[in-house]
Design a protein around this motif. Structure first.
Motif, short mmCIF file in Angstrom:
data_model
loop_
_atom_site.label_atom_id
_atom_site.label_comp_id
_atom_site.label_asym_id
_atom_site.label_seq_id
_atom_site.Cartn_x
_atom_site.Cartn_y
_atom_site.Cartn_z
N ILE A 33 0.87 -1.38 -0.09
CA ILE A 33 -0.04 0.07 0.02
C ILE A 33 0.84 1.21 -0.03
O ILE A 33 0.71 2.34 -0.64
CB ILE A 33 -0.92 0.12 1.18
CG1 ILE A 33 -2.06 -0.94 1.08
CG2 ILE A 33 -1.75 1.27 1.40
CD1 ILE A 33 -2.88 -1.39 2.20
N ASN A 34 1.90 1.13 0.96
CA ASN A 34 2.57 2.45 0.80
C ASN A 34 3.51 2.93 -0.28
O ASN A 34 3.70 4.02 -0.55
CB ASN A 34 3.72 2.14 2.22
CG ASN A 34 3.27 2.38 3.48
OD1 ASN A 34 1.95 3.11 3.82
ND2 ASN A 34 3.71 1.52 4.52
N THR A 35 3.80 1.80 -1.14
CA THR A 35 4.46 2.36 -2.35
C THR A 35 3.85 3.26 -3.30
O THR A 35 4.22 4.16 -3.61
CB THR A 35 5.21 1.02 -3.08
OG1 THR A 35 5.91 0.17 -2.10
CG2 THR A 35 5.84 1.15 -4.13
N PRO A 36 2.56 2.64 -3.74
CA PRO A 36 1.60 3.47 -4.73
C PRO A 36 1.23 4.73 -4.06
O PRO A 36 1.03 5.77 -4.65
CB PRO A 36 0.65 2.48 -5.05
CG PRO A 36 0.59 1.34 -4.03
CD PRO A 36 1.78 1.42 -3.56
N LEU A 37 0.94 4.52 -2.63
CA LEU A 37 0.58 5.68 -1.86
C LEU A 37 1.48 6.74 -1.94
O LEU A 37 1.13 8.11 -1.91
CB LEU A 37 0.21 5.31 -0.44
CG LEU A 37 -0.69 6.38 0.36
CD1 LEU A 37 -2.03 6.62 -0.22
CD2 LEU A 37 -0.59 5.94 1.85
N ALA A 38 2.56 6.58 -1.84
CA ALA A 38 3.68 7.60 -1.80
C ALA A 38 3.46 8.42 -3.28
O ALA A 38 3.85 9.55 -3.42
CB ALA A 38 5.17 7.07 -1.67
N SER A 39 3.69 7.42 -4.28
CA SER A 39 3.62 7.99 -5.63
C SER A 39 2.31 9.29 -5.86
O SER A 39 2.22 10.17 -6.31
CB SER A 39 3.29 6.97 -6.77
OG SER A 39 3.25 7.41 -7.90
N VAL A 40 1.04 8.40 -5.41
CA VAL A 40 -0.14 9.45 -5.30
C VAL A 40 0.18 10.59 -4.39
O VAL A 40 -0.23 11.90 -4.95
CB VAL A 40 -1.32 8.73 -4.71
CG1 VAL A 40 -2.62 9.41 -4.39
CG2 VAL A 40 -1.63 7.39 -5.46
N ILE A 46 2.62 17.87 -6.49
CA ILE A 46 2.80 18.68 -7.52
C ILE A 46 1.44 19.44 -8.22
O ILE A 46 1.67 20.60 -8.52
CB ILE A 46 3.19 17.50 -8.51
CG1 ILE A 46 4.73 17.27 -7.92
CG2 ILE A 46 3.64 18.53 -9.83
CD1 ILE A 46 5.19 16.00 -8.76
N ARG A 47 0.43 18.86 -7.87
CA ARG A 47 -0.69 19.48 -8.55
C ARG A 47 -1.27 20.65 -7.63
O ARG A 47 -1.56 21.67 -8.02
CB ARG A 47 -2.12 18.53 -8.42
CG ARG A 47 -2.03 17.41 -9.75
CD ARG A 47 -3.43 16.80 -9.75
NE ARG A 47 -3.85 15.91 -8.45
CZ ARG A 47 -3.26 14.76 -8.24
NH1 ARG A 47 -2.68 14.18 -9.35
NH2 ARG A 47 -3.57 14.05 -7.23
N PHE A 48 -0.94 20.50 -6.22
CA PHE A 48 -1.25 21.53 -5.36
C PHE A 48 -0.49 22.91 -5.71
O PHE A 48 -0.82 23.99 -5.90
CB PHE A 48 -0.87 21.31 -4.02
CG PHE A 48 -1.76 21.01 -3.11
CD1 PHE A 48 -2.92 21.87 -2.82
CD2 PHE A 48 -1.98 19.70 -2.30
CE1 PHE A 48 -3.91 21.64 -2.00
CE2 PHE A 48 -3.19 19.48 -1.59
CZ PHE A 48 -4.32 20.41 -1.41
N LYS A 49 0.85 22.73 -6.10
CA LYS A 49 1.75 23.75 -6.53
C LYS A 49 1.31 24.44 -7.94
O LYS A 49 1.44 25.51 -8.05
CB LYS A 49 3.19 23.11 -6.42
CG LYS A 49 3.55 22.97 -5.30
CD LYS A 49 5.08 22.19 -5.31
CE LYS A 49 5.72 21.71 -3.87
NZ LYS A 49 7.08 21.06 -4.20
#
Length: 244
Positions: A33-40, A46-49
């Motif tokens: 779970i943590n691996t794809p969650l880190a990507s999300v 990035i979208r926030f910025k």
């Protein structure tokens, strides 16, 4: 005597094997779970910025505002997933070999956090916590007891109901009480409730090991677990664990 010792050994082995398997499973699931969650999470940042920069140039853009709102919702969802994974890893921590000092109120809250999806919109949980001192215990084992008692209470309630959880210090003992508004325990089942293999649940839904294991875990802490129940009124389980 030999038969009772064999039964106790069997319960201990079943419980130890179950927790070891669960710990390995959750460790693997947490990693997956943590691996794809880190990507999300990274993409969301990035979208926030990007959205902030666009918003600086066009503050009246409704679409940008909606996207910012969606991003904030996603951020909260990511935090929620992270907290669930952390709670799961804490719940099954395989540190049984060593006693640890914990605040039992925090451990109950941890269990309630994991059971939130089972209880929400159906069960009202009332917490009457006292300012109790930390107690030396095996946290992962006590969490099993809390989860079992809360789930049993939930399953005994048809429709909407209430589970009340209280903690307080009585002399040199820590008292933990779980009280529900469920269907109660029938008179003929009262003496069998802690017996290995006994269950009131339909075939395939219960193993009859839950309360037997709970009793052994509390006894491992030199404590005792008792209950009082009235049909169609509810059941109260009381746990006493000595501080010394």
């Amino acid at each position: 005597k030999t038969l009772n010792e064999l039964k106790e050994t069997q319960i201990h082995l079943i419980n130890s094997e179950k927790m070891a398997s669960l710990g390995q499973l959750i460790a693997g699931v947490a990693h997956e779970i943590n691996t794809p969650l880190a990507s999300v999470n990274s993409n969301n940042n990035i979208r926030f910025k990007i959205l902030d920069k666009i918003y600086e140039k066009d503050e009246n853009n409704d679409l940008i505002q909606k996207l910012q709102h969606i991003n904030k919702l996603d951020e909260e969802a990511i935090k929620r997933i992270k907290n669930i994974v952390i709670s799961l890893k804490k719940f099954v921590r395989l540190d049984e070999a060593q006693l640890q000092s914990v605040n039992v109120n925090d451990e109950i809250d941890l269990t309630l956090e994991l059971l939130n999806h089972e209880l929400k919109n159906k069960i009202t949980v009332v917490k009457n916590y006292s300012n109790v001192n930390q107690i030396k215990c095996y946290p992962n084992l006590l969490n099993q007891v809390f989860m079992n008692l809360i789930m049993n209470a939930k399953q005994s309630i048809e429709g909407y109901g209430k589970i009340e959880i209280s903690t307080k210090v009585i002399g040199n003992d820590l008292e933990i009480i779980f009280e529900d508004t469920g269907c109660g325990i029938k008179k003929q089942d009262i003496k069998k409730i802690f017996n290995q293999g006994f269950t009131t649940k339909p075939y395939g839904e219960g193993t009859g090991l839950g309360l037997a294991i709970c009793k052994k875990i509390i006894e491992k802490h030199n404590g005792q677990i008792t209950f009082d129940s009235k049909v169609n009124v509810g059941t109260t389980f009381k746990i006493l664990i000595p501080y010394t």
